[in-house]
Scaffold this active site. Structure first.
Site, PDB file in Angstrom:
ATOM      1  N   TYR A 228     -88.948 -51.968 -40.930  1.00 44.31           N
ATOM      2  CA  TYR A 228     -89.962 -51.009 -41.368  1.00 44.31           C
ATOM      3  C   TYR A 228     -91.129 -50.982 -40.394  1.00 44.31           C
ATOM      4  CZ  TYR A 228     -93.352 -48.708 -44.457  1.00 44.31           C
ATOM      5  OH  TYR A 228     -94.286 -47.850 -44.996  1.00 44.31           O
TER       6      TYR A 228
ATOM      7  N   SER B  89     -98.498 -46.532 -41.318  1.00 39.77           N
ATOM      8  CA  SER B  89     -98.568 -47.630 -42.282  1.00 39.77           C
ATOM      9  C   SER B  89     -99.480 -48.722 -41.759  1.00 39.77           C
ATOM     10  CB  SER B  89     -97.147 -48.195 -42.490  1.00 39.77           C
ATOM     11  OG  SER B  89     -97.152 -49.435 -43.165  1.00 39.77           O
TER      12      SER B  89
END
Length: 254
Positions: A159, A146
């Site tokens: 996250y 990510s």
């Protein structure tokens, strides 16, 4: 005669998170390149729809329903995956969760849930399937990292920790398994229109902000992931391992 560089004919690919978003898109890309696809996710109805879509386009696919957030289920899930088309040659770990909680709102449950699905499940599922890859002499593991593997965003503490871990997991997998013919790499997408990114794309201001941060000047389209997905799954990438490749329109270059 050696297999063409980008041909996946005869290969079997397991794609997690394949009922929507990036996982679903990558499953379609690999199918078009000739791979038989095992679609893995929780939502059986959406998996069945994806099987129908792939078959309508001339591909071959099967669905396995399972919850990777339940660690004890992973060995049985791996067995089901092998039962579809034999030992998988390719694993795409695309299942993920982003609860977007600020630090003060993170609970022990939400932290564990995020780490389990985004970081632990890719390792434990890969370990279950790596033995078969060793036997066939061909293995490709593709993790999904990510922007938050490299940048800190508001509401992304759990996250971001999990996706930072994905980069190191990818390097460690490469060190462990690449001597056996298994390459391990990660794709780090920028902003793409998926269910996970809906809070961005449903807000005109935030969507425009994300596009402005890129060097190219736009957000991603799922088709932008086709080339890198097939490349990392194919013979063409045989000497690339342990790498995280950012497909973000230059977001992290600025």
């Amino acid at each position: 005669m050696t297999q063409p560089l980008f041909d996946l004919t005869g290969r079997v690919a397991v794609v997690t998170g394949a009922s929507s978003g990036i996982g679903q898109a990558i499953a379609g890309f690999l199918a078009k390149a000739g791979a038989r696809i095992v679609l893995l996710a929780r939502r059986q109805d959406r998996l069945d729809q994806t099987v129908t879509t792939i078959e309508a386009a001339g591909g071959e696919a099967a669905a396995v329903g399972g919850d990777l957030a339940e660690r004890e289920q992973i060995p049985a899930i791996a067995t089901k995956c092998r039962e579809m088309f034999g030992h998988p040659h390719i694993l795409v770990n695309a299942a993920g969760i982003n609860l977007r909680q600020v630090a003060e709102d993170v609970t022990t449950h939400s932290w564990d849930q995020t780490i389990q699905l985004n970081l632990s499940a890719p390792f434990f599922l890969a370990r279950e399937l790596a033995g078969g890859m060793k036997k066939t002499g061909y293995g490709r593991i593709i993790n999904i990292a990510s922007l938050q593997s490299a940048r800190a965003f508001p509401g992304g503490i759990a996250y971001g920790a999990s996706k930072g871990g994905v980069c190191q997991l990818t390097r460690a997998m490469a060190q462990a398994w690449s001597p056996n013919g298994i390459t391990c790499n990660a794709i780090a997408p920028g902003f793409f229109p998926t269910d996970l990114a809906a809070p961005i794309f449903d807000d005109d201001e935030r969507r425009a902000w994300a596009a402005e941060q890129t060097a190219i000047g736009r957000n991603g389209e799922l088709e932008d992931l086709a080339g890198i997905s097939v490349f990392l799954a194919a013979p063409a990438s045989s000497y690339i391992t342990g790498q995280t490749i950012f497909v973000d329109g230059g977001f992290t270059a600025k």
